[in-house]
Design an enzyme around this catalytic site. Structure first.
Site, PDB file in Angstrom:
ATOM      1  CG  HIS A  61     -16.709  77.698  -3.246  1.00 20.49           C
ATOM      2  ND1 HIS A  61     -15.433  77.941  -2.787  1.00 20.49           N
ATOM      3  CD2 HIS A  61     -17.293  76.920  -2.308  1.00 20.49           C
ATOM      4  CE1 HIS A  61     -15.269  77.336  -1.627  1.00 20.49           C
ATOM      5  NE2 HIS A  61     -16.379  76.716  -1.302  1.00 20.49           N
ATOM      6  CG  ASN A  64     -14.118  81.255  -4.079  1.00 29.20           C
ATOM      7  OD1 ASN A  64     -15.120  80.707  -3.630  1.00 29.20           O
ATOM      8  ND2 ASN A  64     -13.172  80.588  -4.711  1.00 29.20           N
ATOM      9  CG  ASP A 110     -19.043  69.441  -1.839  1.00 29.33           C
ATOM     10  OD1 ASP A 110     -19.419  68.951  -0.762  1.00 29.33           O
ATOM     11  OD2 ASP A 110     -18.814  70.651  -1.986  1.00 29.33           O
ATOM     12  CD  GLU A 154     -13.235  76.786  -5.985  1.00 30.73           C
ATOM     13  OE1 GLU A 154     -13.745  77.875  -5.653  1.00 30.73           O
ATOM     14  OE2 GLU A 154     -12.454  76.166  -5.247  1.00 30.73           O
TER      15      GLU A 154
HETATM   16  C1  GLP Z   1     -16.388  73.972   1.261  1.00 30.27           C
HETATM   17  C2  GLP Z   1     -17.594  73.157   0.816  1.00 30.27           C
HETATM   18  C3  GLP Z   1     -18.771  74.048   0.558  1.00 30.27           C
HETATM   19  C4  GLP Z   1     -18.971  74.963   1.732  1.00 30.27           C
HETATM   20  C5  GLP Z   1     -17.795  75.886   1.859  1.00 30.27           C
HETATM   21  C6  GLP Z   1     -17.918  76.882   2.989  1.00 30.27           C
HETATM   22  O1  GLP Z   1     -15.649  74.437   0.218  1.00 30.27           O
HETATM   23  N1  GLP Z   1     -17.340  72.366  -0.325  1.00 30.27           N
HETATM   24  O2  GLP Z   1     -19.915  73.249   0.315  1.00 30.27           O
HETATM   25  O3  GLP Z   1     -20.150  75.723   1.570  1.00 30.27           O
HETATM   26  O4  GLP Z   1     -16.668  75.073   2.103  1.00 30.27           O
HETATM   27  O5  GLP Z   1     -17.506  76.265   4.169  1.00 30.27           O
HETATM   28  P1  GLP Z   1     -17.637  76.900   5.598  1.00 30.27           P
HETATM   29  O6  GLP Z   1     -19.050  76.735   5.998  1.00 30.27           O
HETATM   30  O7  GLP Z   1     -16.698  76.054   6.427  1.00 30.27           O
HETATM   31  O8  GLP Z   1     -17.203  78.293   5.517  1.00 30.27           O
END
Ligand code: GLP
Length: 234
Positions: free
Chosen positions: A134, A132, A67, A139
């Protein structure tokens, strides 16, 4: 779904790096799906350390990131393009033409799907877990058959990522691989670490499958490993 539990974040990162490295040693032309966020940083650090000791690691590997934020330039400090350069690409022998990150300035979701297809699909995808539930930027409420597209980010996701943007000014939209796109990867490794993931992990472990909880789509895939930091396990 195959669960592996680790004593701490370092042990989890070590294992994730070993999975990635052994996959690309076995198949040097591997197509890999890569995540951003805080969770995979330890994995990338170890991959870099190991690759600096080897002759070729990534020379024929092709990568597709999950993404990117919409409306910021690739060289913006908060972009996932910048993240990938800082945490991996600038430190290994990957060919820049073999790395793919959705374009946040001129988003072309169908074109990104086409690039994945032209590469022959993704062999191994690593995912982080949003608090959440995702995955990538899919989402809650995302259809499981969704493809790469532009999405609005929830307030909770924007808040979780505020530290990466000046004055917490997180973009409102992103381009993300869809859940259907992700599920087409031959193998998936989900990394779960961090206190804010405790509830999401418990919900995933429950086995209940619902579009309200995007990570539960992984139960519909036959080759998923979940690497868990035991401090947040239930
Ligand atoms: C973002 C990214 C996700 C990632 C998530 C969790 O939203 N788009 O791909 O998995 O954050 O991030 P973190 O590893 O910083 O908790």
């Amino acid at each position: 779904m195959n669960w592996e539990t680790f004593s701490d974040y370092d042990a989890l990162s070590e294992r994730a790096a070993a999975i990635l490295l052994s996959a690309i040693r076995l198949d040097p032309h591997m197509v890999v799906g890569l995540p951003t966020g805080r969770t995979p940083v330890g994995m990338y650090d170890r991959v870099i350390a190991q690759c600096s000791r080897e002759y070729h690691c990534f020379s024929d590997v092709r990568t597709f990131n999950l993404d990117e934020y919409i409306g910021i330039a690739a060289d913006h400090p908060g972009s996932y393009c910048t993240f990938m350069k800082q945490h991996l690409f600038d430190h290994v022998d990957v060919r820049r033409g073999n790395t793919h990150i959705p374009d946040g300035e001129h988003p072309d979701p169908a074109g990104y799907e086409q690039q994945i297809a032209s590469a022959g699909g993704i062999g191994l995808t690593f995912l982080g877990l949003g608090s959440n539930g995702h995955i990538a930027f899919n989402e809650p409420g995302t259809p499981f058959e969704s493809r790469t597209r532009i999405v609005a980010l929830t307030e909770s996701t924007r808040k979780a990522n505020a530290a990466f943007f000046d004055r917490g000014n997180v973009p409102t939209h992103a381009i993300t691989m869809g859940i259907g796109t992700i599920l087409e990867s031959c193998e998936i490794v989900l990394l779960a670490s961090g206190d804010s993931k405790r509830d999401a992990l418990a919900r995933l472990r429950s086995g209940a499958i619902s579009e309200d909880f995007p990570a539960s789509a992984l139960w519909n895939h036959s080759n998923v490993r979940v690497l868990v930091d035991q401090r947040i396990d239930v």
